[in-house]
Design a protein around this motif. Sequence first.
Motif, PDB file in Angstrom:
ATOM      1  N   VAL A 195     -11.899 -18.749   5.044  1.00 36.56           N
ATOM      2  CA  VAL A 195     -10.793 -18.614   5.925  1.00 36.56           C
ATOM      3  C   VAL A 195      -9.455 -18.755   5.463  1.00 36.56           C
ATOM      4  N   GLU A 196      -9.390 -19.821   4.810  1.00 31.85           N
ATOM      5  CA  GLU A 196      -8.144 -20.428   4.455  1.00 31.85           C
ATOM      6  C   GLU A 196      -7.452 -19.604   2.665  1.00 31.85           C
ATOM      7  N   LYS A 197      -8.241 -19.284   2.212  1.00 33.28           N
ATOM      8  CA  LYS A 197      -8.036 -18.057   0.708  1.00 33.28           C
ATOM      9  C   LYS A 197      -7.193 -16.237   2.148  1.00 33.28           C
ATOM     10  N   LEU A 198      -8.606 -16.251   2.832  1.00 33.61           N
ATOM     11  CA  LEU A 198      -7.898 -14.878   3.484  1.00 33.61           C
ATOM     12  C   LEU A 198      -6.399 -15.521   3.628  1.00 33.61           C
ATOM     13  N   LYS A 199      -6.527 -16.661   4.946  1.00 35.46           N
ATOM     14  CA  LYS A 199      -4.433 -16.528   5.368  1.00 35.46           C
ATOM     15  C   LYS A 199      -4.065 -16.721   4.087  1.00 35.46           C
ATOM     16  N   LYS A 200      -4.316 -17.161   3.047  1.00 30.47           N
ATOM     17  CA  LYS A 200      -3.344 -17.038   1.831  1.00 30.47           C
ATOM     18  C   LYS A 200      -2.788 -15.490   1.328  1.00 30.47           C
ATOM     19  N   MET A 201      -3.857 -15.142   1.571  1.00 32.50           N
ATOM     20  CA  MET A 201      -3.851 -13.609   0.935  1.00 32.50           C
ATOM     21  C   MET A 201      -2.798 -12.758   1.935  1.00 32.50           C
ATOM     22  N   ALA A 202      -3.084 -13.004   2.957  1.00 34.67           N
ATOM     23  CA  ALA A 202      -2.054 -12.130   3.920  1.00 34.67           C
ATOM     24  C   ALA A 202      -0.917 -12.877   4.507  1.00 34.67           C
ATOM     25  N   GLY A 203      -0.517 -13.575   4.492  1.00 35.93           N
ATOM     26  CA  GLY A 203       0.425 -14.446   3.832  1.00 35.93           C
ATOM     27  C   GLY A 203       1.128 -13.632   2.389  1.00 35.93           C
ATOM     28  N   ALA A 204       0.908 -13.677   1.604  1.00 37.94           N
ATOM     29  CA  ALA A 204       1.472 -13.147   0.503  1.00 37.94           C
ATOM     30  C   ALA A 204       1.599 -11.831   0.854  1.00 37.94           C
ATOM     31  N   VAL A 205       1.149 -10.996   1.455  1.00 34.36           N
ATOM     32  CA  VAL A 205       1.653  -9.184   1.578  1.00 34.36           C
ATOM     33  C   VAL A 205       2.512  -9.239   2.639  1.00 34.36           C
ATOM     34  N   ARG A 206       2.866 -10.091   3.771  1.00 29.29           N
ATOM     35  CA  ARG A 206       3.688  -9.903   4.888  1.00 29.29           C
ATOM     36  C   ARG A 206       5.051  -9.923   4.106  1.00 29.29           C
ATOM     37  N   THR A 207       5.836  -8.672   4.590  1.00 27.52           N
ATOM     38  CA  THR A 207       7.730  -8.760   3.318  1.00 27.52           C
ATOM     39  C   THR A 207       8.296  -9.791   4.829  1.00 27.52           C
ATOM     40  N   GLY A 208       7.793  -9.357   5.892  1.00 25.08           N
ATOM     41  CA  GLY A 208       8.958  -9.615   7.255  1.00 25.08           C
ATOM     42  C   GLY A 208       8.134 -11.722   7.708  1.00 25.08           C
ATOM     43  N   GLY A 209       8.381 -11.564   9.361  1.00 24.45           N
ATOM     44  CA  GLY A 209       8.405 -13.248   9.641  1.00 24.45           C
ATOM     45  C   GLY A 209       7.115 -12.249  10.301  1.00 24.45           C
ATOM     46  N   LYS A 210       6.364 -13.519  11.132  1.00 26.32           N
ATOM     47  CA  LYS A 210       5.160 -13.456  12.144  1.00 26.32           C
ATOM     48  C   LYS A 210       5.520 -11.990  13.355  1.00 26.32           C
ATOM     49  N   GLY A 211       4.552 -11.308  13.142  1.00 23.17           N
ATOM     50  CA  GLY A 211       3.952  -9.992  13.429  1.00 23.17           C
ATOM     51  C   GLY A 211       5.037  -8.685  13.010  1.00 23.17           C
ATOM     52  N   SER A 212       5.181  -9.055  11.693  1.00 28.33           N
ATOM     53  CA  SER A 212       5.772  -7.816  11.358  1.00 28.33           C
ATOM     54  C   SER A 212       4.431  -6.569  10.826  1.00 28.33           C
TER      55      SER A 212
END
Length: 157
Positions: free
Chosen positions: A3-20
């Motif tokens: 789960v931590e690895k998945l959150k880390k990968m998801a955070g790397a591709v997010r270009t904006g803030g939460k919900g973008s």
Amino acid sequence: MDVEKLKKMAGAVRTGGKGSIRRKKKAVHKTNTTDDKRLQSTLKRLNVNAIPAIEEVNIFKDDTVIQFQNPKVQASIVANTWVVSGTPQTKKLQDVLPGIINQLGPDNLDNLRRLAEQLQKKAPGAAEVAAQEDDDDDVPDLVPGETFEAAAEENQS
């Protein structure tokens, strides 16, 4: 998957803030204007002035000529700096030579003549190359009336 690895990968591709919106790759926009702005600021510090009404600039380099048609020319005499900007064309000296002769003054005609002589020396024909190779093996002729012994005696005295 962890789960931590998945959150880390998801955070790397997010270009904006939460919900973008998520993207696969973050788009990086590079601009070439930064180099141009830097150059212009440096030229401004050198106090370059534009020189109007120049139709053609030729830069001679070995056997080639870099030719600019209707360039923007700026100069700073104090800083010994000339700036030529425009679209260059690289041509052979033999192709450009007839058109340049009309534009040269009497002072530069001698320089052009020397340049043409150097070009002829650089590109000898096959017969000339063979003759030069044969001449390298020959011993140079002595000056009439002098011998090596006479020259050595003069140096000792």
